[in-house]
Scaffold this motif. Structure first.
Motif, PDB file in Angstrom:
ATOM      1  N   ASP A 251       6.172  -4.520 -12.775  1.00 50.61           N
ATOM      2  CA  ASP A 251       6.788  -4.810 -14.018  1.00 50.61           C
ATOM      3  C   ASP A 251       6.045  -5.834 -15.038  1.00 50.61           C
ATOM      4  N   GLU A 252       5.691  -6.994 -14.222  1.00 52.17           N
ATOM      5  CA  GLU A 252       5.126  -7.996 -15.120  1.00 52.17           C
ATOM      6  C   GLU A 252       3.431  -7.813 -15.116  1.00 52.17           C
ATOM      7  N   TRP A 253       2.851  -7.087 -14.392  1.00 52.40           N
ATOM      8  CA  TRP A 253       1.218  -6.952 -14.493  1.00 52.40           C
ATOM      9  C   TRP A 253       0.997  -5.864 -15.228  1.00 52.40           C
ATOM     10  N   ASP A 254      -0.303  -5.746 -15.884  1.00 53.93           N
ATOM     11  CA  ASP A 254      -0.522  -4.559 -16.687  1.00 53.93           C
ATOM     12  C   ASP A 254      -0.978  -3.454 -15.689  1.00 53.93           C
ATOM     13  N   VAL A 255      -0.548  -2.754 -15.012  1.00 51.08           N
ATOM     14  CA  VAL A 255      -1.051  -1.836 -13.914  1.00 51.08           C
ATOM     15  C   VAL A 255       0.058  -0.504 -13.807  1.00 51.08           C
ATOM     16  N   ALA A 256       0.344  -0.075 -15.193  1.00 51.79           N
ATOM     17  CA  ALA A 256       1.430   0.931 -15.070  1.00 51.79           C
ATOM     18  C   ALA A 256       0.944   2.067 -14.575  1.00 51.79           C
ATOM     19  N   ASP A 257      -0.338   2.686 -14.351  1.00 59.84           N
ATOM     20  CA  ASP A 257      -0.690   3.704 -13.855  1.00 59.84           C
ATOM     21  C   ASP A 257      -1.397   3.684 -12.358  1.00 59.84           C
ATOM     22  N   LEU A 258      -1.530   2.592 -12.013  1.00 59.34           N
ATOM     23  CA  LEU A 258      -1.633   2.134 -10.947  1.00 59.34           C
ATOM     24  C   LEU A 258      -0.719   2.347  -9.632  1.00 59.34           C
ATOM     25  N   PRO A 259      -0.839   3.350  -8.472  1.00 58.87           N
ATOM     26  CA  PRO A 259       0.113   3.344  -7.579  1.00 58.87           C
ATOM     27  C   PRO A 259      -0.027   2.240  -6.709  1.00 58.87           C
ATOM     28  N   ILE A 260       1.231   1.612  -6.674  1.00 54.12           N
ATOM     29  CA  ILE A 260       1.371   0.062  -5.907  1.00 54.12           C
ATOM     30  C   ILE A 260       2.262   0.384  -4.821  1.00 54.12           C
ATOM     31  N   GLY A 261       1.616   0.131  -3.516  1.00 49.97           N
ATOM     32  CA  GLY A 261       2.466   0.140  -2.303  1.00 49.97           C
ATOM     33  C   GLY A 261       2.922  -1.062  -1.598  1.00 49.97           C
ATOM     34  N   TYR A 262       4.051  -1.144  -1.034  1.00 51.90           N
ATOM     35  CA  TYR A 262       4.569  -2.262  -0.485  1.00 51.90           C
ATOM     36  C   TYR A 262       4.821  -2.275   0.999  1.00 51.90           C
ATOM     37  N   ASN A 263       5.056  -3.452   1.589  1.00 50.11           N
ATOM     38  CA  ASN A 263       5.444  -3.641   2.873  1.00 50.11           C
ATOM     39  C   ASN A 263       4.706  -3.066   4.137  1.00 50.11           C
ATOM     40  N   PHE A 264       3.409  -3.250   3.772  1.00 43.61           N
ATOM     41  CA  PHE A 264       2.231  -2.775   4.608  1.00 43.61           C
ATOM     42  C   PHE A 264       2.263  -3.731   5.860  1.00 43.61           C
ATOM     43  N   PRO A 265       2.673  -3.389   7.055  1.00 40.58           N
ATOM     44  CA  PRO A 265       3.139  -4.267   8.091  1.00 40.58           C
ATOM     45  C   PRO A 265       1.808  -5.221   8.339  1.00 40.58           C
ATOM     46  N   ILE A 266       1.930  -6.434   8.784  1.00 37.81           N
ATOM     47  CA  ILE A 266       0.864  -7.205   9.118  1.00 37.81           C
ATOM     48  C   ILE A 266       0.272  -6.661  10.605  1.00 37.81           C
ATOM     49  N   ALA A 267       0.893  -6.000  11.327  1.00 34.70           N
ATOM     50  CA  ALA A 267       0.401  -5.193  12.641  1.00 34.70           C
ATOM     51  C   ALA A 267      -0.466  -4.248  12.230  1.00 34.70           C
ATOM     52  N   ASP A 268      -0.115  -3.531  11.205  1.00 32.52           N
ATOM     53  CA  ASP A 268      -1.057  -2.302  10.775  1.00 32.52           C
ATOM     54  C   ASP A 268      -2.179  -2.785  10.055  1.00 32.52           C
ATOM     55  N   ALA A 269      -2.059  -3.957   9.442  1.00 33.06           N
ATOM     56  CA  ALA A 269      -3.191  -4.623   8.557  1.00 33.06           C
ATOM     57  C   ALA A 269      -4.206  -4.958   9.752  1.00 33.06           C
ATOM     58  N   ARG A 270      -3.831  -5.385  10.930  1.00 36.56           N
ATOM     59  CA  ARG A 270      -4.609  -5.958  11.911  1.00 36.56           C
ATOM     60  C   ARG A 270      -5.364  -4.669  12.386  1.00 36.56           C
ATOM     61  N   GLU A 271      -4.844  -3.302  12.619  1.00 32.49           N
ATOM     62  CA  GLU A 271      -5.318  -2.167  13.047  1.00 32.49           C
ATOM     63  C   GLU A 271      -6.639  -1.925  12.031  1.00 32.49           C
ATOM     64  N   TRP A 272      -6.420  -2.212  10.677  1.00 31.98           N
ATOM     65  CA  TRP A 272      -7.457  -1.976   9.818  1.00 31.98           C
ATOM     66  C   TRP A 272      -8.572  -2.980   9.887  1.00 31.98           C
ATOM     67  N   GLY A 273      -8.685  -4.011  10.723  1.00 40.30           N
ATOM     68  CA  GLY A 273      -9.352  -5.255  10.811  1.00 40.30           C
ATOM     69  C   GLY A 273      -9.233  -6.295   9.618  1.00 40.30           C
ATOM     70  N   LEU A 274      -8.019  -6.245   9.131  1.00 39.26           N
ATOM     71  CA  LEU A 274      -7.904  -7.289   8.100  1.00 39.26           C
ATOM     72  C   LEU A 274      -7.486  -8.637   8.551  1.00 39.26           C
ATOM     73  N   TYR A 275      -7.895  -9.537   7.675  1.00 40.34           N
ATOM     74  CA  TYR A 275      -7.478 -11.105   8.067  1.00 40.34           C
ATOM     75  C   TYR A 275      -6.153 -11.361   7.361  1.00 40.34           C
ATOM     76  N   ILE A 276      -5.393 -12.107   8.121  1.00 36.16           N
ATOM     77  CA  ILE A 276      -4.254 -12.506   7.990  1.00 36.16           C
ATOM     78  C   ILE A 276      -4.008 -14.180   7.560  1.00 36.16           C
ATOM     79  N   SER A 277      -3.358 -14.440   6.650  1.00 36.20           N
ATOM     80  CA  SER A 277      -3.396 -15.857   6.240  1.00 36.20           C
ATOM     81  C   SER A 277      -1.803 -16.307   6.536  1.00 36.20           C
ATOM     82  N   LYS A 278      -1.748 -17.744   6.827  1.00 29.79           N
ATOM     83  CA  LYS A 278      -0.346 -18.418   6.628  1.00 29.79           C
ATOM     84  C   LYS A 278      -0.210 -19.052   5.523  1.00 29.79           C
TER      85      LYS A 278
END
Length: 169
Positions: free
Chosen positions: A83-110
């Motif tokens: 709603d607040e960013w100018d991204v009206a046509d971009l599919p935005i996904g949420y609740n990507f689990p941290i455990a799944d992110a690790r499967e993709w080799g992603l870094y997690i920050s505190k």
């Protein structure tokens, strides 16, 4: 875990801010899927990056590239982002689990200051229609991401020259 080019990526199903679900195996682009992982609503650099993608979204579509941006943000935060960013046509996904992110080799920050307790650092994956990885850029912080205009030119080169995925050895 690091996903090597030319190997199958993990599957991914994620809820979108438009109350639908996006699943990687259901994507059938002409050329690629561009999966962009952003840190979340708290990140002003992510805002600029996603807005740049939005600005060039039609160019990605013309090149046969399906684009999605995802984060570990909650539904409420992701919908506020939309709603607040100018991204009206971009599919935005949420609740990507941290455990799944690790499967993709992603870094997690505190989180520090106003950040979430934990969140995923940025990444970009270029995935072929058969769900094999073509290329990736995985960051440990919000800086030094691939420039969108350069990425578009690279996709042109890849397609024109039939340039193979590299880094699989």
């Amino acid at each position: 875990m690091m996903i090597k080019p030319r190997t199958k990526t993990p599957d991914l199903s994620i809820n979108l801010v438009n109350d639908t679900q996006w699943t990687l195996t259901d994507q059938h682009p002409e050329n690629f899927i561009l999966l962009v992982v952003y840190r979340g609503k708290h990140c002003p650099i992510c805002k600029k990056y996603l807005q740049t993608i939005q600005k060039h979204l039609s160019e990605f579509i013309e090149k046969g590239v399906n684009v999605i941006a995802i984060s570990s943000d909650s539904e409420k935060l992701a919908k506020a982002t939309y709603d607040e960013w100018d991204v009206a046509d971009l599919p935005i996904g949420y609740n990507f689990p941290i455990a799944d992110a690790r499967e993709w080799g992603l870094y997690i920050s505190k989180g520090i200051k106003e950040e979430p307790k934990e969140f995923i650092e940025p990444a970009l994956f270029i995935i072929r229609p058969d769900q094999t990885l073509y290329a990736s850029s995985i960051q440990t912080m919000p800086f030094a991401r691939p420039e969108i205009e350069a990425l578009l030119k690279s996709i042109d080169f890849i397609l024109e020259e039939e340039y193979p995925a590299r880094g699989e050895a």
